[in-house]
Scaffold this active site. Sequence first.
Site, short mmCIF file in Angstrom:
data_model
loop_
_atom_site.label_atom_id
_atom_site.label_comp_id
_atom_site.label_asym_id
_atom_site.label_seq_id
_atom_site.Cartn_x
_atom_site.Cartn_y
_atom_site.Cartn_z
N ASN A 155 -7.42 -3.10 -1.45
CA ASN A 155 -7.26 -4.04 -2.56
C ASN A 155 -5.78 -4.10 -2.96
OD1 ASN A 155 -8.13 -5.82 -4.52
ND2 ASN A 155 -8.59 -4.24 -6.00
N ASN A 187 -3.93 -3.32 -5.38
CA ASN A 187 -3.19 -2.26 -6.06
C ASN A 187 -3.28 -0.91 -5.35
OD1 ASN A 187 -5.78 -1.41 -6.59
ND2 ASN A 187 -5.60 -1.47 -8.82
N LYS A 188 -3.90 -0.86 -4.18
CA LYS A 188 -4.06 0.42 -3.47
C LYS A 188 -2.75 0.83 -2.80
CE LYS A 188 -8.39 1.14 -4.51
NZ LYS A 188 -8.61 0.01 -5.43
N ILE A 189 -2.74 2.07 -2.30
CA ILE A 189 -1.52 2.60 -1.69
C ILE A 189 -1.15 1.81 -0.43
CG2 ILE A 189 -2.68 4.37 -0.28
CD1 ILE A 189 -0.29 6.24 -1.22
N LEU A 190 -2.15 1.23 0.22
CA LEU A 190 -1.97 0.32 1.35
C LEU A 190 -2.80 -0.91 1.03
CD1 LEU A 190 -2.51 1.29 5.10
CD2 LEU A 190 -3.49 -0.78 4.13
#
Length: 369
Positions: free
Chosen positions: A184, A186-189
Site C-alpha cells: 500500500n 504508506n508501506k516500507i515498499l
Amino acid sequence: MNKRLFLSAPHMSGNELKYIEKVFESNYIAPLGEYVNKFEESIVTYTGTQNALAVTSGTAAIHLALRVLGIGEEDEVLASTFTFIGSINAIIYQNAIPVFLDSDKSTWNICPNLLEDYLITCDKKPKALIITHLYGMSSDIQKISDICKEYGVYLIEDAAESLGATLNGKHTGTFGDFGVYSFNGNKILTTSGGGMLVSDNKEWIEKAKFYSTQAKEPFIHYEHEEYGYNYRMSNVLAAIGVAQMEVIEDRIAKKREIFSWYKEFLGGIEECEFMPELENSRGNRWLTALTFNKTSYEKIMKLLDKANVESRPLWKPMHLQPLFNSSKSFLNGTSEELFKKGLCLASSTTMQKDDVKMICDIIKENLEK
C-alpha cells in the site's frame, strides 16, 4: 511553514519509470507479464520463502489463504485485536467468526501465553490464527508457531507492515502456513496498491493463484467449476515493486536510523516509552511508535499537525470497534492501554535528523510535568 512531514510517504528508487516504460513497450499492461514474475521471484529470494503470489492487496492475500485452507461459515479464526481491520475483514468474507486475542507488553503483538490459555480452555477449536506483526516489529512468532502446531491451528502471518523484519535471522511471513505482505502507499515498499501471498506449500499457492484468476479451468474457453476473484496484480504495479525491492535494505536502514534519532532526543525521558524490539529480532521500524505516561497523545497530535507534521493514534483494538460488539475476545488490557496512550510519529524515509529534532522539540516542550 515547513513542507508537510508525512507519516510514511512513498519513496521511489529511481528505476520505477524505467521498468514501467519497458512494460508499456511490451504492451503487457495487465493482468500479468514479465514483471509480475520478477516481483514474485524477488520476494522469494529476499525472504527465503518457497513460493509467492502477487495480488491486489494484503487483504486479498489473507482472503485467499483462508479460502485455500477451507475456512468457512461458522469456523472460528483467532486474530490480533491490536491491528488494522484489513486483517479481520477477510475472516468476514468467508463467513467465519473472528475471536480476538490481546497483546503482551514485551512486543505489543499477540501474547503467546493468552493464545495457549485460550486453546487449552476453549470449547471449540479455532481453525486458524491470523497474527499481525505490528508497526514492522516481529511478534514472538517462533513461540506462537510452536503453539499453533501443537494444537493443530493453521497460522497466517499478517506481515503487511513488517517486510524485512526478522527473528533469529528468519523473515516474518515465513514462519506460518501462509505469510502476507502489503505494498500500500504508506508501506516500507509500495506499488501504490498491492500485496503478496507466500507459502512453502506450492500446492496451496497454485490453488490461491487459481482462485485469484476467477477460478478458470484449464480450457481455451471459459469453464468454471468454482467461483473465484479478480485478485491478480498488474504488470505495471509489479514493475514498480521490482524497482522498490532493489532498495528494500536501504529503506529499512533509514527507518531504523529515524527511530534512533527519536530515541536520541526522547529516549531519556521517563514520560515516553517506545515500542520494544524482541531480543534476537530486527524490526523494520516502519513507524516509530511510542506511548506517553501522562500527556494526552491527542494534545501532541494537534500540536504536530499545527506544525505541518502528520502523526496518528495507535490502532484502536478490534474488540472496541462497533462492528465487533458481540465478538468473543480474550483480553488482558494491554491493547486498550496502548490505544489510550500511544502515537505513531512521522517516519518517512526522506526525513532528515533536523526534522526529527523539530518534532521532538515540540513533544518535549508540551509534556506534562
